[in-house]
Design an enzyme around this catalytic site. Structure first.
Site, PDB file in Angstrom:
ATOM      1  N   ASP A  76       0.856  -1.178   0.000  1.00 57.97           N
ATOM      2  CA  ASP A  76       0.000   0.000   0.000  1.00 57.97           C
ATOM      3  C   ASP A  76       0.891   1.226   0.000  1.00 57.97           C
ATOM      4  OD1 ASP A  76      -2.620  -0.883   0.048  1.00 57.97           O
ATOM      5  OD2 ASP A  76      -2.375  -1.581   2.112  1.00 57.97           O
TER       6      ASP A  76
ATOM      7  N   ARG B  18     -17.989   5.790  -1.413  1.00 56.85           N
ATOM      8  CA  ARG B  18     -18.852   5.927  -2.582  1.00 56.85           C
ATOM      9  C   ARG B  18     -18.865   7.354  -3.101  1.00 56.85           C
ATOM     10  NH1 ARG B  18     -23.846   7.212  -3.423  1.00 56.85           N
ATOM     11  NH2 ARG B  18     -24.196   7.591  -1.208  1.00 56.85           N
TER      12      ARG B  18
ATOM     13  N   SER C  14     -16.092  14.859   1.414  1.00 57.46           N
ATOM     14  CA  SER C  14     -16.637  15.180   2.724  1.00 57.46           C
ATOM     15  C   SER C  14     -16.847  16.688   2.773  1.00 57.46           C
ATOM     16  CB  SER C  14     -15.674  14.732   3.825  1.00 57.46           C
ATOM     17  OG  SER C  14     -14.478  15.480   3.753  1.00 57.46           O
TER      18      SER C  14
ATOM     19  N   LYS D  75     -15.232  19.099  -0.104  1.00 55.50           N
ATOM     20  CA  LYS D  75     -13.906  18.862  -0.688  1.00 55.50           C
ATOM     21  C   LYS D  75     -13.794  17.365  -0.948  1.00 55.50           C
ATOM     22  CE  LYS D  75     -10.806  17.919   3.190  1.00 55.50           C
ATOM     23  NZ  LYS D  75     -11.634  17.802   4.398  1.00 55.50           N
TER      24      LYS D  75
ATOM     25  N   ASP E 254      -9.214  -6.409   3.547  1.00 52.94           N
ATOM     26  CA  ASP E 254      -7.936  -6.945   3.078  1.00 52.94           C
ATOM     27  C   ASP E 254      -7.851  -8.458   3.295  1.00 52.94           C
ATOM     28  OD1 ASP E 254      -6.880  -4.563   2.257  1.00 52.94           O
ATOM     29  OD2 ASP E 254      -5.913  -4.118   4.175  1.00 52.94           O
TER      30      ASP E 254
END
Lengths: 83, 701, 561
Positions: free
Chosen positions: B328, B400, B404, B416, B543
């Protein structure tokens, strides 16, 4: 799985089954000594008069021990997971 | 109400301080280890245990036969020579020492694990737990009676009795017993990461209600104890293959030695059985045979000392084989938090205006990113006073909507988020988009930053440049990995341009942009289909499938129970960069085995040259005694003493592992063949000669 | 001395030139590519497949392949056994030879079906033309073809291709490789003076006026496949030292090259299959260097001669005992090393008369079996050694060892181990039994260290499917026939079964792509390590035997004893 692998596995399984009990029972030791009883005179005959009767007996025992170790190693080769 | 972080990744809980200082968190009593090992090495002479190590079992049988020959040297027929009892006695003693040394090596390796297990066990005490029943009653029960699914309540000062999931309450928990990290960790329900607690840790504030997730004896600590103790240590595939090879070599030499007397008698140079046994023991690979299990145990132990719990040796070994690391971006390649660097205004707005709107949109954003935006906005002169935060309403980030923001009572909506998401928002409110938004977006992306668009209602104000901070030294580590043949793939939720810029800066080989956690499993499957061994880290419940799919899955201890169960390793420090170190440990484990095997086989040449010429001196091949060993007996004893002493001499190497250098395979081969192959062929000549001189001086033979 | 070494160099130079061309041709044949022989052999093959009901497109599993090998070999062995045992009642027997004893016939049939051609008899005085041509000549083709087919199946598995169809590989080995070369070669040998006739021996009157029988027969066609197929069973008792088998230097050159060409070129064939001719050349080079080393050792020892003889002659003379003066020390040494290396087993001089160094070299060749190695199987053993080397070196670089992207795991090591165990079991154990009862069993003509070498050599020759012998051993006894039959069978079929299972295991493995972390197997370094593994494992296993045999004999001769 091919048929051959099957045979191979069955062989390995059967083999492991027969050797699973590695700790020798009294009976097994007795049987080995009986076998030795038959072997020792042959050793004595083969070596002529060079060795005594008891030496022939121990040589035969040593031979059986060596053979046993060989069988043990073959078992390790085919069933290494158990070690 | 709390707003959620505005990226798909949650920040990792990162431990403080350099890694070196975090090792050896659990102190062990090394003196105790050796004392225990001295005794345990004798206990392992029991035939039932000895038979588990084929090479050493042969030596053990040899010991018994030579011991019998000490009592009666002529047991197997007349033998020429003097002082036969003494010689046979020496041989028997050295063989016994050889077996004992091998047992000692294993016992020391196990001892370290046992000591660790003891310190872990001390955290497990039978406590009383307060069990909550569905009717609301509370009853005190023994912690060992807790079953999966039970609900318990714990209050400040309590030891958490079992692994569980927080379902109610917020509390800080001291996890130092398992992680060694002294800073307390906040636990709360709902969140993926912070809701799991581990049995054996202590709650140091407030109270929690948890649902037990493990039956007694199957908890995390129990698994760890079993692992470090080596109780369920199954052989790894590689170890199994090596065991086969060692057994074959032993069998070949057994046949060679067993057939030798017939040949020797024919050639009129008979050999005593004791000498034959000595030859057999010298030839079979006792060095590696004696140290093999110690190497494996020590490898697991190294991983444990690194504060990583591996569920099996197989997982550790797989680390060395890893071809592809799926990492990641956040937390591994970059620091967890991105910081606002610049406001880029568009649509003819001023920087002050966008600062104000950004501040408004970030009012409820508690993430480091949100806070950094607020801080930067204040620098630009924006002021909180303009807004009445008590009447405002926060809009949470979701994967989705990918944005926020804040709704004010007057109906203005500040948002933003991802540029595409904001564009959609603006369009839905009937606003117009300008081309300079795309220009700003691209500029930030090319810099490797994350662009966040900001808007008020249907008006786009500009883009916030969130800068990713790449961890120092990560580029060098990736270069090392590349030399070792490990490919790194970066996964990031960022868009393609940003991802490329960061990939470039960090030096990863490949990257997947705009990735969802579900993408991970696809990447892994694709790599595995190409025959690659894949390693990855993860912490979230989503994960878990990927962690299970990967050949090496490293879960963060701060992660969810599901992730920890799916992974085959858990990092107690929750540091995803450790995956890179694990690759090194895995390789080191294999190299140590290979090095000692090579060394063991190469040693045989010198042992042959020591024993055979003196053994068959009667056949006139004494000239092959190139080492000029004093007598047949001293030659045999010297070779055997060397054979025995090399085992304890190599115990430190077996336990510490061969030093690993991040070189290409060919460079590694060249280096290791030189040291352990060529070195292993030459060194024993000198050593055997020296021991022979000593044996001569002491007049032993 | 220089001129003779040049002769050796010339032979080896031609060999190196043949290898890529012939290797590529064999690869084309077994990869199903077009070859120039297609128009001629395709109708013939089509007929054979139709008669045998062979579905050529169907690839076999290892199990099917193994059963096909064992079944075909069993049928052929039984067939030939009955030909030999009933030769007295069969035609083509001008000298009216009676049937040999059952154990000799059994040993001979096994020996020829296993591509060994160990002979416990003299051909011209034991076997009729029918036995030689219909029995042995037939097996010389089929046993060689079996070897090639197994090697090709092994290479296919190793390189990730289906194993193929035994009957097709077997047929094509004969129709496209063995038969065409044999036809051309036999004609060349005829021209060089090798006889080919069904007439019986001629009776001549010598210059002294005495009568003498000169044996002859259908030699040329027998000779060519004897060499090409690594069979080595001579038409005449003294094999290629006989002027009718090997009349002159030209025929000697051809016959030397013939026995080397298939095993040497098969390494290149592997390279074409694997798409890595660099690795093929490296492996070729490795074997070639060991080969040259052994040739030089043997040749120089023969050149220096026997010190015991030299002290009588008061000067250094090459050791010419047991050699044809036509060939001299150099060509005999070259032949001796080549014939034991390739498991051909034909001789152009008596190995019994080689200096101990030569006996050391020939024994070593048979112990390791890869200095070219037997027809097909040699190449396969080479890769078994490579796999073992990869296992050890793979660990040294910290990865699960891989060969051609396929992991070497337990099953591969177990099967490679089986191959490794065959020689100690098939050579050392019967040798020890025989030497434990020298008076009753051994029949050694030359007691002492040399006698020990004779016994070891006989079993090594049987187990390695070589067929040559340190003659002088009274080996046509029940014990020798049966015990060496055991070594022959174990030495042939146990490795074949293991090799095919190994190939199938490798075939079904997932391949991993190479990276810088993968150990490259086509480097000089790795090849060097492989050579080390081969030499050390070979030497470690057989050092005590070599020490008591040729090494002790060498010291004895050097000391003037």
């Amino acid at each position: 799985m091919s048929r051959f692998q099957y045979i191979w596995q069955t062989f390995a399984e059967t083999f492991s089954e027969s050797t699973r009990r590695r700790h020798f029972s009294t009976l097994q030791i007795l049987l080995v000594m009986c076998l030795n009883l038959a072997l020792a005179p042959a050793v004595l005959a083969a070596t002529g008069a060079q060795i005594s009767r008891s030496q022939a007996y121990s040589i035969a025992a040593l031979g059986l021990l060596t053979f046993g170790l060989g069988a043990y190693l073959v078992f390790v080769i085919f069933q290494p997971e158990k070690f | 109400m709390k707003s959620q972080p505005n990226s798909t990744k949650k920040p990792f809980h990162l431990p403080t301080g350099p890694r070196e200082s975090r090792r050896h968190t659990r102190k062990m009593d090394s003196k105790g280890i050796y004392q225990r090992a001295l005794r345990s090495a004798f206990e392992k002479l029991h035939p039932k245990i000895a038979v588990k190590n084929p090479v050493m079992f042969l030596v053990w049988v040899g010991t018994i036969v030579t011991a019998m020959m000490t009592v009666n040297p002529h047991l197997f027929g007349p033998v020429a020579g003097e002082n036969l009892r003494l010689l046979n006695g020496f041989i028997a003693a050295i063989l016994l020492a050889t077996v004992w040394f091998a047992n000692f090596a294993e016992a020391v390796a196990e001892g370290r694990g046992k000591a660790q297990a003891d310190s872990l066990r001390s955290t497990k005490s039978d406590t009383l737990a307060r069990q909550l029943f569905p009717d609301g009653s509370i009853q005190e029960v023994k912690s060992t009676d807790l079953r999966r699914g039970d609900i318990i309540k714990i209050v400040v000062g309590d030891m958490i009795p079992a692994d569980g999931e927080v379902i109610q309450g917020v509390a800080s928990v001291d996890e130092s017993a398992i992680t060694g990290e002294s800073a307390p960790v906040l636990k709360e329900p709902g969140s993926d990461v912070a809701s799991s607690v581990t049995g054996g840790t202590r709650i140091i504030s407030d109270e929690l209600v948890i649902r037990v997730t493990a039956d007694p004896g199957k908890g995390f600590i129990d698994r760890m104890i079993a692992l470090v103790e080596g109780a369920d240590r199954a052989k790894t595939p590689n170890e199994i293959a090596l065991t086969v090879l060692l057994a074959v070599l032993s069998l070949v030499f057994l046949i060679v030695v067993a057939t030798l007397p017939a040949l020797a008698n024919y050639a009129n140079s008979p050999v005593s059985v004791a000498i034959l046994i000595a030859l057999l023991v010298a030839l079979i690979p006792t060095t590696i045979g004696g140290l093999l299990s110690a190497i494996g145990i020590a490898g697991m132990d190294r991983v444990a000392q690194f504060n990583v719990v591996a569920t099996s040796g197989r997982a550790v070994e797989a680390c060395g084989d890893v071809n592809t690391l799926v990492l990641d971006k956040t937390g591994t390649i970059t620091l967890g938090n991105r910081l606002a660097e610049e406001f880029i205004s568009v649509n003819n707005h001023s920087a002050e205006e966008i600062a104000r709107v950004s501040l408004a949109a970030s009012l409820f954003d508690e993430t480091p990113e949100g806070k950094s935006i607020v801080a930067l906005a204040r620098k630009y002169g924006a002021n909180d006073v303009d807004f009445d935060s008590s009447t405002a309403e926060g809009v949470e980030f979701s994967a989705r909507t990918r944005m926020s923001g804040t709704n004010l009572p007057d109906g203005s909506e500040f948002r933003k988020g991802a540029v595409e998401a904001i564009k959609g928002f603006v369009r839905s409110r009937g606003g117009k988009l300008t081309p300079d938004l795309d220009a700003a977006y691209e500029r930030v992306s090319k810099l490797g930053g994350t662009p966040l668009a900001v808007c008020q209602n249907n008006e786009v104000y500009g883009v916030i440049y969130l800068k990713d901070i790449i961890k120092t030294g990560i580029r060098e580590r990736f270069a090392q990995l590349r030399r070792m043949g490990v490919r790194t793939v970066m996964l990031t939720g960022d868009n393609w341009i940003t991802a490329e810029a960061i990939a470039d800066e960090a030096g990863v080989d490949d990257f997947i942009a705009e990735a969802t956690p579900e993408n991970k499993i696809e990447v892994i499957q694709k790599e595995q289909a190409a025959g690659k061994i894949v390693a990855m880290t993860g912490d979230g419940t989503n994960d878990a499938p990927a962690l299970a799919q990967a050949n090496v899955g490293l879960a963060m201890n701060s992660g969810t129970q599901a992730a920890k169960e799916a992974a085959n390793m858990v990092d107690l420090d929750s540091d995803p960069t450790k995956l890179i170190d694990l690759v090194t440990i895995g390789k080191q484990l294999l190299i140590t085995r290979g090095a000692l095997t090579t060394f063991s086989i190469a040693n045989d040449i010198a042992k042959y040259f020591a024993i055979i010429p003196t053994m068959f001196a009667a056949a006139g091949i004494g000239d092959l005694n190139i080492m000029g060993l004093i007598s047949p007996n001293s030659a045999v004893l010297a070779a055997l003493i060397y054979n025995a002493l090399i085992i304890p001499a190599l115990i430190p190497l077996a336990l510490k592992g061969v030093e690993f250098k991040p070189l290409t395979a060919n460079q590694l081969l060249q280096r290791n063949i030189l040291i352990y192959g060529v070195g292993g062929a030459i060194a024993p000549f000198a050593a055997i000669k020296a021991i022979d001189i000593l044996v001569g001086l002491l007049n032993l033979a | 001395m220089i001129a003779e070494l040049w002769q050796i160099g010339l032979t080896l130079g031609i060999l190196v030139a043949i290898v890529p061309v012939f290797g590529k041709y064999m690869a084309d044949v077994f990869l199903g590519q077009k070859t120039f022989l297609d128009p001629v052999v395709e109708p013939l093959e089509g007929l054979i497949y139709q008669l045998g009901g062979i579905r050529i497109r169907k690839s076999m599993t290892a199990g099917e392949y193994i059963r096909a090998v064992l079944f075909s070999n069993l049928v052929m062995g039984v067939f030939v056994y009955f030909i030999i045992i009933s030769q007295g009642n069969l035609p083509l027997n001008p000298t009216k030879l009676p049937a040999p004893s059952w154990d000799l016939a059994l040993h001979t049939a096994i020996s020829f079906v296993t591509n060994t051609d160990q002979q416990h008899y003299s051909g011209e005085t034991t076997l009729s033309y029918a036995s030689q041509m219909l029995g042995l000549g037939f097996l010389m083709f089929t046993s060689a073809a079996t070897g090639i087919a197994v090697a090709i199946a092994f290479i296919r598995g190793l390189t990730g291709k289906p194993l193929g169809n035994f009957w097709v590989d077997f047929t094509q080995s004969i129709t496209r490789i063995l038969l065409p070369i044999s036809i051309v070669g036999a004609i060349v040998l005829l021209i060089l003076g090798v006889p080919e006739t069904l007439a019986g021996p001629v009776q001549v009157t010598t210059l002294e006026g005495g009568g003498q029988f000169i044996a002859r027969g259908p030699v040329a066609h027998f000779e060519i496949i004897k060499q090409l197929g690594e069979n080595g069973g001579g038409f005449f008792g003294i094999n290629s030292a006989h002027p009718y088998e090997n009349p002159n230097a030209a025929s000697n050159l051809i016959e030397t090259l013939l026995m080397l060409c298939i095993p040497a070129a098969l390494i290149y064939t592997y390279g074409v299959f694997a798409g890595n001719t660099k690795q093929a050349w490296l492996l070729f080079g490795m074997v070639f260097i060991i080969y040259i080393g052994l040739i030089l050792l043997t040749a120089i020892a023969e050149y220096q001669g026997n010190p015991l003889v030299n002290s009588l002659l008061e000067g250094q003379q090459p050791n010419l005992e047991g050699k044809e003066v036509r060939f001299g020390w150099a060509q005999t040494a070259l032949w001796a090393v080549s014939t034991t290396g390739t498991m051909c087993g034909a001789v152009n001089g008596m190995h019994d008369s080689l200096m101990p160094v030569g006996i050391f070299a020939t024994l070593f060749n048979m112990f390791v079996q890869i200095i070219w190695g037997g027809q097909g199987t040699g190449t396969a053993y080479l890769f078994v050694n490579v796999i073992l080397a990869i296992f050890v070196t793979g660990l040294l670089v910290g990865r699960t060892p891989e060969f051609l992207g396929r992991k070497i795991e337990k099953q591969e090591i177990v099967l490679a181990s089986v191959v490794m165990l065959v020689h100690p079991i098939a050579i050392l154990i019967p040798s020890a039994i025989t030497l434990a009862f020298p008076a009753q069993l051994a029949g050694i003509s030359n007691p002492g260290f040399h006698g020990l070498s004779q016994v070891i050599y006989e079993y090594a020759s049987a187990a390695a499917n070589n067929g040559s012998g340190l003659e002088g051993l009274g080996d046509n006894t029940l014990w020798w026939n049966l015990s060496s039959s055991f070594s022959l069978l174990v030495g042939r079929y146990v490795p074949i079964v293991a090799l095919l299972l190994l190939a199938e295991g490798m075939l079904h493995k997932q391949t991993a792509s190479a990276s810088t972390g993968t150990l490259r197997t086509d480097t000089v370094l790795f090849t060097g390590v492989t050579a080390g593994v081969i030499l050390i494992l070979g030497a470690l296993t057989f050092f005590p035997v070599l020490a008591l045999g040729p090494i002790a004999e060498g010291f004895q001769i050097a000391k003037g004893g």
